[in-house]
Design a protein around this motif. Structure first.
Motif, PDB file in Angstrom:
ATOM      1  N   ASN A 124       0.819  -1.220   0.000  1.00 45.02           N
ATOM      2  CA  ASN A 124       0.000   0.000   0.000  1.00 45.02           C
ATOM      3  C   ASN A 124       0.849   1.266   0.000  1.00 45.02           C
ATOM      4  N   VAL A 125       1.985   1.247   0.690  1.00 54.47           N
ATOM      5  CA  VAL A 125       2.904   2.390   0.669  1.00 54.47           C
ATOM      6  C   VAL A 125       3.402   2.621  -0.762  1.00 54.47           C
ATOM      7  N   VAL A 126       3.789   1.547  -1.429  1.00 54.58           N
ATOM      8  CA  VAL A 126       4.262   1.656  -2.813  1.00 54.58           C
ATOM      9  C   VAL A 126       3.139   2.151  -3.717  1.00 54.58           C
ATOM     10  N   TYR A 127       1.951   1.600  -3.541  1.00 50.61           N
ATOM     11  CA  TYR A 127       0.802   2.012  -4.359  1.00 50.61           C
ATOM     12  C   TYR A 127       0.520   3.507  -4.188  1.00 50.61           C
ATOM     13  N   THR A 128       0.472   3.974  -2.960  1.00 50.61           N
ATOM     14  CA  THR A 128       0.224   5.384  -2.682  1.00 50.61           C
ATOM     15  C   THR A 128       1.325   6.261  -3.292  1.00 50.61           C
ATOM     16  N   HIS A 129       2.558   5.827  -3.143  1.00 55.05           N
ATOM     17  CA  HIS A 129       3.686   6.559  -3.730  1.00 55.05           C
ATOM     18  C   HIS A 129       3.543   6.651  -5.251  1.00 55.05           C
ATOM     19  N   LEU A 130       3.214   5.542  -5.877  1.00 53.75           N
ATOM     20  CA  LEU A 130       3.102   5.535  -7.342  1.00 53.75           C
ATOM     21  C   LEU A 130       1.950   6.403  -7.832  1.00 53.75           C
ATOM     22  N   GLN A 131       0.900   6.546  -7.051  1.00 49.32           N
ATOM     23  CA  GLN A 131      -0.210   7.419  -7.449  1.00 49.32           C
ATOM     24  C   GLN A 131       0.286   8.854  -7.672  1.00 49.32           C
ATOM     25  N   GLU A 132       1.302   9.252  -6.922  1.00 48.52           N
ATOM     26  CA  GLU A 132       1.864  10.585  -7.064  1.00 48.52           C
ATOM     27  C   GLU A 132       3.048  10.635  -8.036  1.00 48.52           C
ATOM     28  N   GLU A 133       3.893   9.623  -7.981  1.00 45.48           N
ATOM     29  CA  GLU A 133       5.189   9.704  -8.669  1.00 45.48           C
ATOM     30  C   GLU A 133       5.210   9.144 -10.087  1.00 45.48           C
ATOM     31  N   TYR A 134       4.331   8.221 -10.407  1.00 44.22           N
ATOM     32  CA  TYR A 134       4.349   7.568 -11.716  1.00 44.22           C
ATOM     33  C   TYR A 134       4.333   8.596 -12.850  1.00 44.22           C
ATOM     34  N   LYS A 135       3.435   9.567 -12.764  1.00 45.48           N
ATOM     35  CA  LYS A 135       3.320  10.569 -13.843  1.00 45.48           C
ATOM     36  C   LYS A 135       4.599  11.379 -13.992  1.00 45.48           C
ATOM     37  N   ASN A 136       5.290  11.645 -12.892  1.00 48.54           N
ATOM     38  CA  ASN A 136       6.555  12.389 -12.961  1.00 48.54           C
ATOM     39  C   ASN A 136       7.629  11.579 -13.683  1.00 48.54           C
ATOM     40  N   ILE A 137       7.689  10.308 -13.382  1.00 44.80           N
ATOM     41  CA  ILE A 137       8.666   9.430 -14.049  1.00 44.80           C
ATOM     42  C   ILE A 137       8.353   9.334 -15.534  1.00 44.80           C
ATOM     43  N   MET A 138       7.085   9.155 -15.849  1.00 44.61           N
ATOM     44  CA  MET A 138       6.717   9.004 -17.251  1.00 44.61           C
ATOM     45  C   MET A 138       6.930  10.302 -18.039  1.00 44.61           C
ATOM     46  N   LYS A 139       6.818  11.454 -17.400  1.00 38.03           N
ATOM     47  CA  LYS A 139       7.138  12.712 -18.083  1.00 38.03           C
ATOM     48  C   LYS A 139       8.593  12.725 -18.513  1.00 38.03           C
ATOM     49  N   ILE A 140       9.463  12.232 -17.659  1.00 36.76           N
ATOM     50  CA  ILE A 140      10.887  12.173 -18.002  1.00 36.76           C
ATOM     51  C   ILE A 140      11.106  11.184 -19.151  1.00 36.76           C
ATOM     52  N   VAL A 141      10.430  10.037 -19.072  1.00 30.52           N
ATOM     53  CA  VAL A 141      10.568   9.032 -20.134  1.00 30.52           C
ATOM     54  C   VAL A 141      10.199   9.631 -21.484  1.00 30.52           C
ATOM     55  N   TRP A 142       9.070  10.305 -21.567  1.00 28.81           N
ATOM     56  CA  TRP A 142       8.538  10.741 -22.856  1.00 28.81           C
ATOM     57  C   TRP A 142       9.031  12.115 -23.299  1.00 28.81           C
ATOM     58  N   SER A 143       9.649  12.875 -22.387  1.00 30.68           N
ATOM     59  CA  SER A 143      10.098  14.209 -22.776  1.00 30.68           C
ATOM     60  C   SER A 143      11.511  14.229 -23.363  1.00 30.68           C
ATOM     61  N   ASN A 144      12.221  13.140 -23.236  1.00 33.68           N
ATOM     62  CA  ASN A 144      13.595  13.110 -23.751  1.00 33.68           C
ATOM     63  C   ASN A 144      13.719  12.135 -24.901  1.00 33.68           C
TER      64      ASN A 144
END
Length: 144
Positions: A124-144
């Motif tokens: 659940n800690v990981v799930y909650t973290h990913l709810q916030e952080e996943y989009k930030n990681i994917m922005k880096i993936v797709w912006s470069n």
């Protein structure tokens, strides 16, 4: 099925019926049992795998993206993931040899001390973290 896997399976059946596909690994020296499902994050079903065996560890991982790291985004991703790794203790990110981004947690536990609720709490800690952080990681993936 090993003792910890039996305990977790019982917990899962009572609290999350039908969520996991369970595979016992035949002839595995540590009697490994793999629990597979998906974790929905930002409208994406991210593969989730947990391995429970006779070792003192329970390991689970979530695959955020497969084969997305390349020469253009690798440095920015590594910097971001390293910052996250410095910040969070219960899980770590890494990039595998295929350029996939993975978050993983390893929880020590003996057969007698295994508490399925603790494993569920870490998930659940990981799930909650990913709810916030996943989009930030994917922005880096797709912006470069």
């Amino acid at each position: 099925m090993n003792i910890k896997a039996e305990k977790f399976n019982k917990f899962a059946e009572q609290n999350m019926p039908g969520i996991f596909q369970i595979q016992e690994i035949p002839n595995h020296e540590l009697h490994a049992v793999v629990f597979n499902t998906a974790m929905e994050v930002d409208k994406q079903n991210l593969p989730f795998m947990m391995v429970i065996d006779d070792s003192i560890y329970v390991m689970f991982q979530v695959r955020l993206a497969n084969a997305v790291v390349n020469d253009k985004n690798k440095v920015a991703l590594l910097e971001h993931l390293n910052t996250l790794n410095e910040t969070y203790k219960v899980f770590k990110y890494y990039i595998d040899e295929n350029g996939s981004i993975i978050i993983e947690s390893v929880i020590p536990s003996t057969d007698n001390e295994f508490v399925p609720e603790m494993v569920h709490a870490v998930v659940n800690v990981v799930y909650t973290h990913l709810q916030e952080e996943y989009k930030n990681i994917m922005k880096i993936v797709w912006s470069n």
